[in-house]
Scaffold this motif. Structure first.
Motif, short mmCIF file in Angstrom:
data_model
loop_
_atom_site.label_atom_id
_atom_site.label_comp_id
_atom_site.label_asym_id
_atom_site.label_seq_id
_atom_site.Cartn_x
_atom_site.Cartn_y
_atom_site.Cartn_z
N ALA A 162 37.75 7.62 38.52
CA ALA A 162 38.68 7.35 38.41
C ALA A 162 38.15 7.20 40.84
O ALA A 162 38.51 6.42 41.48
CB ALA A 162 40.63 6.99 38.33
N PHE A 163 38.14 8.93 40.48
CA PHE A 163 37.58 9.11 41.60
C PHE A 163 36.86 8.28 42.60
O PHE A 163 36.24 7.60 43.08
CB PHE A 163 37.43 10.62 41.68
N LEU A 164 35.20 8.14 41.68
CA LEU A 164 34.44 7.49 41.98
C LEU A 164 34.32 6.12 42.22
O LEU A 164 34.30 5.05 43.70
CB LEU A 164 33.02 7.30 40.76
N ARG A 165 35.34 5.55 41.24
CA ARG A 165 35.85 3.93 42.43
C ARG A 165 36.37 4.09 42.98
O ARG A 165 36.49 3.09 44.18
CB ARG A 165 36.59 2.87 41.18
N ALA A 166 37.39 4.90 43.24
CA ALA A 166 38.59 4.91 44.72
C ALA A 166 37.39 5.47 45.64
O ALA A 166 37.17 4.78 46.82
CB ALA A 166 39.26 6.18 44.78
N GLN B 215 23.30 -3.51 31.38
CA GLN B 215 23.46 -2.01 30.16
C GLN B 215 25.17 -1.30 30.77
O GLN B 215 25.11 -0.74 29.47
CB GLN B 215 22.54 -1.36 31.19
N LEU B 216 26.15 -2.19 31.62
CA LEU B 216 27.14 -1.78 31.34
C LEU B 216 28.50 -2.77 31.18
O LEU B 216 28.00 -3.75 31.69
CB LEU B 216 27.55 -1.39 32.76
N PRO B 217 29.93 -2.14 31.00
CA PRO B 217 30.82 -3.45 31.22
C PRO B 217 31.37 -3.34 31.97
O PRO B 217 30.66 -3.56 33.55
CB PRO B 217 31.33 -2.39 30.19
N ASP B 218 32.18 -4.93 31.48
CA ASP B 218 32.24 -5.49 33.03
C ASP B 218 33.28 -3.96 33.36
O ASP B 218 34.17 -4.15 32.91
CB ASP B 218 33.70 -7.23 32.42
N ALA B 219 33.54 -4.20 34.80
CA ALA B 219 34.16 -3.20 35.59
C ALA B 219 35.38 -3.38 35.00
O ALA B 219 36.45 -3.09 35.67
CB ALA B 219 33.32 -2.53 36.97
N ALA B 220 35.56 -4.98 35.69
CA ALA B 220 36.86 -5.38 36.08
C ALA B 220 37.96 -5.25 34.69
O ALA B 220 38.97 -4.92 34.56
CB ALA B 220 36.92 -6.61 36.21
N SER B 221 37.31 -4.98 33.56
CA SER B 221 38.53 -4.81 32.76
C SER B 221 38.27 -3.37 31.91
O SER B 221 39.09 -3.83 30.84
CB SER B 221 37.53 -5.92 30.95
N THR B 222 37.64 -2.65 32.15
CA THR B 222 37.74 -1.30 31.74
C THR B 222 36.52 0.14 32.42
O THR B 222 36.06 -0.59 34.11
CB THR B 222 36.39 -1.23 30.65
N LEU B 223 37.27 0.88 32.49
CA LEU B 223 36.79 2.16 33.07
C LEU B 223 35.85 2.55 31.88
O LEU B 223 35.45 3.60 32.43
CB LEU B 223 38.07 2.96 33.27
N GLU B 224 35.70 2.31 30.96
CA GLU B 224 35.43 3.18 29.91
C GLU B 224 34.13 2.44 29.02
O GLU B 224 34.47 1.00 28.97
CB GLU B 224 36.09 3.09 28.77
#
Length: 122
Positions: free
Chosen positions: A91-95, A7-16
């Motif tokens: 970006a905050f959440l990924r950190a 349901q989500l895109p590839d996290a390694a390739s995008t933030l959106e």
């Protein structure tokens, strides 16, 4: 039932993530989809919102701690007015270790234009 990461895109390739992708799952039961977090301020929330959201203004992210990062395995999609604050939130959440955090591109404004014209624009 846990949502599938498809349901989500590839996290390694995008933030959106696109509003169209969010629309494909937003009406699923809460536990079967990624979390949808509105990071706008209270006055903006009073104007309009996407059904099924959780509200955490961007300024509260550092204090929200585990409330904000709970259920991180479901993934988290954040939205704001046009998509800029939600990019900072992502970006905050990924950190904080939430690898499957995304910003809804174009924010609620694009959502209103593409998905649900009943959502008031401002």
């Amino acid at each position: 039932m846990t949502p599938t990461l498809s349901q989500l895109p590839d996290a390694a390739s995008t933030l959106e993530i696109t509003p169209e992708a969010v629309a494909a799952w937003v009406k699923l039961p809460h536990a079967q989809r990624p979390r949808l977090i509105d990071c706008r301020e209270a006055d903006e929330l009073a104007i309009c919102q996407v059904h099924g959201n959780e509200w955490f203004p961007l300024g509260t992210f550092p204090e929200a701690g585990t409330k904000l990062t709970a259920d991180r395995e479901r993934g988290i999609v954040v939205y704001c007015h046009h998509g800029m604050r939600s990019l900072r939130a992502t970006a905050f959440l990924r950190a904080q270790g939430v690898e499957n955090a995304f910003s809804m591109s174009g924010g609620i404004d694009l959502w209103s234009r593409l998905i649900d014209p009943e959502v008031r624009r401002y």
